[in-house]
Design an enzyme around this catalytic site. Structure first.
Site, mmCIF file in Angstrom:
data_model
loop_
_atom_site.group_PDB
_atom_site.id
_atom_site.type_symbol
_atom_site.label_atom_id
_atom_site.label_comp_id
_atom_site.label_asym_id
_atom_site.label_seq_id
_atom_site.Cartn_x
_atom_site.Cartn_y
_atom_site.Cartn_z
ATOM 1 N N THR A 180 -4.316 -33.599 -34.225
ATOM 2 C CA THR A 180 -5.344 -34.468 -33.653
ATOM 3 C C THR A 180 -6.507 -34.689 -34.625
ATOM 4 O O THR A 180 -6.916 -33.780 -35.320
ATOM 5 C CB THR A 180 -5.871 -33.814 -32.362
ATOM 6 N N GLY A 196 -7.258 -25.029 -32.588
ATOM 7 C CA GLY A 196 -7.750 -23.685 -32.365
ATOM 8 C C GLY A 196 -7.552 -22.850 -33.615
ATOM 9 O O GLY A 196 -6.653 -23.123 -34.416
ATOM 10 N N GLU A 198 -1.555 -31.541 -25.352
ATOM 11 C CA GLU A 198 -0.098 -31.731 -25.351
ATOM 12 C C GLU A 198 0.326 -32.997 -24.604
ATOM 13 O O GLU A 198 1.305 -32.989 -23.858
ATOM 14 C CB GLU A 198 0.597 -30.506 -24.729
#
Lengths: 666, 666
Positions: free
Chosen positions: B152, B191, B434
Site C-alpha cells: 500500500t 506494520g 486485505e
C-alpha cells in the site's frame, strides 16, 4: 497572508456549485447575525496563544493528556466566562450556540471543566432555593469554585431509584451524614470529578429517622479550597482510560460518614426542616425539564458531529483517486463512485434533518418550559416521549454514519490525524449517557401504549401523538415525498398496535404484565423507533417546506433534494414495513431505487459546496483529511512527522532488545 | 493456590447448564487433542516473567507503548520460534492455531513483529525461487532478520495496478533502482516498518528499457544490521497514532534511487535475466492462493473476537443487576431482559457460524491449493468469489456485534479496562485491510454476473454457485430451518438476476458498461451480500448437522438451537426479501418473531455455559468486566487504581493553573 494552495480537484468542484454557499451557511446558523457572531467568537478564541496543540493529544500519556487539557482549559474558560457575562438572554445564547463547535479546536476530545457549565450550574439553577442560588451561582459563574454533578454509581446507572449513596439527617447537629455503604455505591463516571472539581452536586438517598425518602441533591465540598486536598471522609480518584473523553477527568467518589450542614441540600423542590420534617416536592416531574433540554442539545450535537465527519469524508473523496474502470483514462475521484455517494450524501441530509428537528424541539421545549413556570404540566409527557425517541435514534444513527464516513476514507480514516475515530468515540458515548438508548425507547413505549389506550377509549390524542388516531387499514402506495412521510406515520400506528397486541397475547397466555412487557420488549422498542422516525421525517419535511420559502430558488431546490433523498433512503431501509402495510409492489421498489440513484447524480455537483456550507474552520475540523485546501497526503505526512517516535532514526529498544534478540542472545 | 471467590450470580448460572462445557470446548477446538495443545501453549507462555503488563498499555504515551511492546515481543517471539520449529505439518499447525489467542494476553493491541510471520515469511515462501528461499527463509525463520511487506502507498490502496513505486533495471550494473517519484508513492501502513524491521518485501512497478512491466516483489534491506540506521537512499518513519494497532509500528517508506542487486527480485513467478530480458509469469493468478488464505484466517479471527466480546458481555450481564420491573422484588440480572438477550445470543451464534464457515473454507482452500501445485486452476475463481463475500460480511457483522456487546455493558463497556473498545478497533480495521469491503463485494459481483451469463447460456454452474441455476419464481413460505436456508439461496438468485437486469437497463439507456456498472453498484453489492449470506447460512446449517452427529444429545440440542436462532434472526433481518420473493404473510412473521423470543428462553439457562465453553483464560480476555470470577466492580476499581493519575491526591496542575485561575489571577 500567503495565498493558500488548493488541491486542483477541489478547486474544480468549487467552480461548479449551483447555489450560494454563504446563503446556506446563514440558513443553518438560523440567520446571518448568528453566522457573524459565531465567526467572531471563533476568531477571538483562535487568536489566544497556547490554545492549539503543537504535539497532538494522541501522542501523550494518559496523565499528560489531562495536564495539557487543564493548561488549555483555564485559557479557554476565561474567554467563555466573558461570553457568558455578555448581556444577551439565555434564549438568545442557546440559539447562538447551536453551531458553536469552537471547543473542538482546543480539545479534539473534550474539556476537564465541561461538567461545570453543562451540569453543575444548570442543576443549581433548577434545584436550589433563591437564597442558595444567590450564594452558589455567583461563586460558580465567577469560577471561584469548579463543580460537577454526581449521580451514576459503579453499580447503578439509568435506574435512579436504585442509587445507594446515603444522606442521613442528624437533627442533633442539623447535618446530613453522607455514606457509601458498598463498593457498588461509589459514584463513578462524573466528568471533572477526579482531580479538577472542588465542589459537586451529589444525588443521594435521603434518610430521616430511619426512613428512606427517595433521591435528593446535595451540594458537597470535595476538596480544600487552599490545598485542593480531598477533605477527610471523601474518597476520590479517577476511573481510568476510556474509548474517548480522556481529557474529561471522570472520577469516582465515596463517603465515609462525611457531614455537611443542612442548608447544603438543594431545597427548591423538597425541604428538610431543622427538626427533620420533610416537606415533599409538589411534583416530581418538575425536574424533567432539564433532562429534556439536555436531550435537545444532544440531537443538535449529533447534527454537528455528522456535519464535521461528512465534511472530512466528502473533501477527501474529492481529492482521492482510485482504480481504473475505463482503460486509458485517469483514476476517478472516489466521490464519483455511486457506492461512495450512497455512504456520504445521506450523512449530509441526516445532519440537516437533525438540525431542523433540534431547532423545532428546542422551540417546543422553550414553550413547555414557560408553561412549567406557570405550573402547567400537561404537555410535559408528550415532550418527554419525543425526547425519549429522538435521543436514541439520533445518537445511534450518528454513530453508524460517522463510522461509515470513516470507513469511506479507507485506511486513512483509521488514522487519528483524520479525527474521525475520535468523533466516533464522542458520538457512541451519547448512546449510553443521559439515558441508555434501549431504556429510553422502552420509556417512550410506555407513553405510546398509554396513548393507544386513550385511542381505544375514543378520546382525542394531542400534538405529535395525534396521528396515532389514524386507521390501521393498509394504505395505497404513492411515491410523492409528502405521501411517504405520511406512510411513516401509518407504519408507526401499525407498530404500536402490533406491540400492544403482542403484549396482550403474552398476558393472555398467563404472564404478569411485567413479564409480558419483557417478552414484548423487542416489539416495543421497534414501535418507539417507528414513532421517532415518523416525527423526524415529518418535522424535517414540513419545517423545510416552511423555512425554505424565503430562500433563493436555487438553494431551495438543493435543500429539497436532500429532503427527498432522506425520505427515500428511509423508505428503502424500511421497505419491509412498506410491503406489510401498503400496496407497494416489487416494481415500485425498483423505481424507488432508481430515483434514489438519480438523486445522487443531482446532488453530486453540489457535494463539496454542501459541506463547505457547514463552515467549519480547519482548526475546528482538526483533520488531516478534511482541510479546506484538500492537501490530504501532505497533511498526513506533516502530522506523522509530529510523532515523538519520528525524532530519532533508531529507537533505543534496538540496542536494548532487538539486536541481542536477532543475534540469538536473548 | 487460593480458592477463587466467585460472584454468587455466576455460581448459580454455572449450576444450571444442561450440557457439558468441556465437550463444547473440544468441539470448537476441533478435537480434544487441540484443546490440550492450546492449553499447554497458554500455560507455557503465561509462565514467562515480564510478558504481562503491570501498568496497562492505555496509560502509556504513544512512544512508550511501542517500546514496551518491543520489550515483550522479544520474549514472546522466542517462544513462538520454538513452536514453529516443532515438527508438525503446516496443515496441523494451522488447525492447531485456529483458536490460539494467546498473543492478546501479551498485547491488548498487537505485536510490533506481527508482519514478520503473517506476511514476510509467507511472501518469501510463495514468491521466491528455491535458491532465494534457501537463503532468506533460513534467516527469517531464525529471526536473524526481521521483515515486513510493503504494498500500500499513501495514494494507492486496493487498486494494485495504481502503485507508483518504481524498480528500474540497470543492465550495466545488474541492479534495480528503487525510486519514489511522488509523495503519494510513499509506502504507507506496513506494520513493523517504522523502527522494527531491517528487511522488507517491496511491491514495485518494474521498468526495463523504459517500458513498464507491472508490479513485482523485491527483497530490500532497509537498515544496517549492526547499527539499525536506515541505509542511504531509504526514507523511513512511522505514520502516527491510529484507532488501534498502536503497538504495531506502522511505517512509511520512500526511495531515492536506492540500488539493489538483480537477485533481490523474488523470481519464482517472473524473472529478469542479466541482460534485461523478462520472462513473464505463466499465470498471474498463482498468487491468489495466499490472498484467499489470509481471508480465511480473517473469518476465523472474527469468530475469535466475537467469542471474546460476548464472553465479557454475557458474564457481566449475569453479574449486573438493574431496574425494578416488579415492586418489592430485587433488581433482576440484566441478562434476564429480552432486549439484552436479543443483543447477546445472536453474537454467540454468529461466532459459531463464523468458526464453522472458516473451517469449511479452510478445507476447500487446502484442496484448491493442492490443485494449484499440480497446475489445476479451475476451482480458484469460485474460491476467490467466496472469500470476497465472506471477508466483508464477517468483518462488518463482527464490528456491529462487538459494538452491540460493548453498548450492552452500558457505561462500563466504554472503559478500556473492559477491553471491548480495543477489540472493536481490531475488528473494524479488518473492514479495510486485505481488500476494502465494498471493493471486495464488487469483485464478487463480477464473478456472480459472469455466473449468471453461464446460466443464461444454459451451461452448468459448479460448487457454491450451482444453486444459481434455480428458478426465479416466487417460493412458498415454509418455516422449517432447512427451508429458510434454502430460501436464502432463492433470495440470492433473485438479487443476482435483479442486479443483472438493472445493469442491462442502464446500458440500454445509452450508458457504457463501466458507467452502467457504477450506477448498478448498490444493487451489485446487495447481490454479493445475498450470495454470502446464503453460503454462511447453508454451510453453518449443513456442517453442524454433520459435525454434531457424534456429540452427546444434550450438546447437540443446544448447538442446533443456536443454528435455529441464527437462521431466524437473519430471516427477520431480511424480512423484506422474504415478503418480495416468498408467500410469507404478516401472520407468519409474527409467528417467526415469537419463535425467536421462545428460543431466547431456551438458550437463557445455558448462556453463561456457552461462553465459558469458549475457554478464554482471564489473561487472554484481559477484561475487568469479563473475568471468570465475575468480580466486575472490584476489578474496575482495581484497574482504575493502576492509573498513574491516581498516584497523587493533588495533580500539579492545581498549583500551576487551577488555583490561580479560581482566584481570578489567570
Amino acid at each position: 497572508m500567503v495565498a493558500m494552495k488548493i488541491n486542483e480537484d477541489l478547486q474544480k468542484e468549487r467552480s461548479k456549485y449551483n447555489f450560494d454557499v454563504e446563503e446556506l451557511t446563514n440558513f443553518l446558523d438560523w440567520g446571518p447575525q448568528y453566522t457573524l457572531r459565531r465567526r467572531n467568537l471563533e476568531q477571538k478564541v483562535l487568536n489566544v496563544k497556547g490554545l492549539l496543540d503543537d504535539i497532538p493529544e494522541e501522542y501523550l500519556s494518559h496523565k499528560e493528556k489531562y495536564e495539557n487539557a487543564v493548561r488549555k482549559a483555564v485559557l479557554y474558560y476565561r474567554i467563555l466566562q466573558k461570553e457568558n457575562h455578555s448581556n444577551i438572554s439565555d434564549e438568545e445564547k442557546t440559539r447562538a450556540n447551536f453551531r458553536n463547535m469552537i471547543s473542538s479546536a482546543v480539545f479534539r476530545d473534550n474539556s476537564p471543566f465541561s461538567l461545570h457549565y453543562s451540569m453543575f450550574i444548570p442543576t443549581i439553577k433548577g434545584q436550589a432555593t433563591e437564597e442558595q442560588k444567590a450564594y452558589w451561582l455567583k461563586r460558580a459563574n465567577n469560577m471561584e469554585i469548579i463543580g460537577t454533578y454526581a449521580q451514576t454509581e459503579l453499580g447503578h446507572g439509568t435506574f435512579i431509584r436504585g442509587l445507594e449513596t446515603q444522606a442521613t439527617y442528624d437533627p442533633e447537629t442539623e447535618e446530613f451524614i453522607l455514606y457509601s455503604p458498598t463498593l457498588s455505591s461509589y459514584k463513578w463516571w462524573p466528568g471533572s470529578l477526579a482531580h479538577t472539581s472542588n465542589y459537586c452536586v451529589v444525588m443521594a438517598r435521603l434518610f430521616i429517622k430511619g426512613k428512606s425518602h427517595g433521591i435528593h441533591p446535595f451540594m458537597v465540598q470535595l476538596r480544600d479550597e487552599e490545598t485542593h486536598m480531598p477533605l477527610p471522609g471523601i474518597k476520590l480518584g479517577e476511573i481510568g482510560a476510556k474509548l474517548g473523553f480522556n481529557n474529561v477527568n471522570n472520577g469516582f467518589l465515596g463517603f465515609e460518614n462525611y457531614r455537611i450542614p443542612r442548608d447544603r441540600m438543594l431545597m427548591k423542590n423538597a425541604q428538610v426542616l431543622k427538626d427533620g420534617t420533610l416537606i415533599a416536592a409538589t411534583n416530581s416531574k418538575l425536574t424533567y425539564g432539564t433532562m429534556v433540554f439536555v436531550r435537545v442539545l444532544i440531537v443538535n450535537n449529533m447534527a454537528n458531529l455528522l456535519a464535521k465527519a461528512v465534511t472530512i469524508a466528502v473533501r477527501y473523496s474529492a481529492v482521492r483517486r482510485q482504480s481504473q474502470p475505463k482503460p486509458n483514462e485517469p483514476e476517478p475521484q472516489i466521490l464519483d463512485y455511486i457506492t461512495q455517494q450512497h455512504k456520504l450524501f445521506i450523512t449530509i441530509a441526516t445532519s440537516h434533518a437533525f438540525y431542523i428537528n433540534a431547532m423545532w424541539l428546542w422551540e417546543i421545549y422553550f414553550n413547555v418550559n414557560k408553561d412549567l413556570g406557570a405550573g402547567k404540566l400537561e404537555n410535559l409527557p408528550e415532550l418527554h416521549a419525543i425526547a425519549c425517541c429522538l435521543k436514541p435514534i439520533s445518537t445511534s444513527d450518528t454513530t453508524v454514519l460517522i463510522e461509515r464516513c470513516r470507513l469511506a476514507c479507507g485506511g486513512h480514516g483509521y488514522m487519528l490525524s483524520s479525527n474521525l475515530p475520535q468523533m466516533y468515540g464522542l458520538a457512541t458515548a451519547a448512546c449510553t449517557y443521559e439515558g441508555e438508548n434501549t431504556v429510553l425507547l422502552l420509556q417512550a413505549a410506555r407513553a405510546l401504549v398509554k396513548a393507544w389506550s386513550v385511542r381505544v377509549e375514543g378520546k382525542p390524542l394531542k400534538g405529535t401523538m395525534a396521528y396515532l388516531a389514524g386507521t390501521t387499514a393498509p394504505k395505497k402506495w404513492d411515491s410523492s415525498v409528502d405521501s411517504i412521510v405520511k406512510i411513516f406515520q401509518d407504519v408507526a400506528i401499525r407498530k404500536v398496535s402490533g406491540a400492544v397486541e403482542t403484549l396482550k397475547d403474552y398476558q393472555k397466555s398467563g404472564l404478569s404484565l411485567e413479564d409480558a412487557w419483557n417478552k414484548a420488549s423487542v416489539c416495543l422498542t421497534a414501535a418507539s423507533e417507528a414513532h421517532g422516525r415518523a416525527i423526524l421525517l415529518s418535522v424535517y419535511k414540513s419545517e423545510m417546506d416552511k423555512r425554505t420559502a424565503s430562500l433563493s430558488s436555487s438553494l431551495k431546490k438543493v435543500l429539497l433534494q436532500l429532503v427527498e433523498l432522506y425520505v427515500i433512503y428511509w423508505a428503502l431501509e424500511k421497505v419491509s414495513d412498506l410491503l406489510l402495510y401498503t400496496s407497494i409492489t416489487e416494481k415500485d421498489i425498483t423505481e424507488l431505487q432508481r430515483r434514489y440513484i438519480g438523486l445522487m447524480e443531482k446532488i453530486r455537483p453540489n457535494a463539496v459546496g454542501l459541506v463547505d456550507a457547514f463552515d467549519f474552520r480547519d482548526e475546528i475540523l482538526n483533520s488531516a483529511l478534511g482541510a479546506y485546501d484538500g492537501r490530504a497526503y501532505e497533511r498526513l505526512m506533516e502530522e506523522a512527522m509530529k510523532s515523538p517516535l519520528n525524532v530519532e532514526p533508531v529507537n533505543e529498544t534496538f540496542h536494548k532488545y532487538l539486536k541481542p534478540f536477532m543475534l540469538g542472545k536473548l
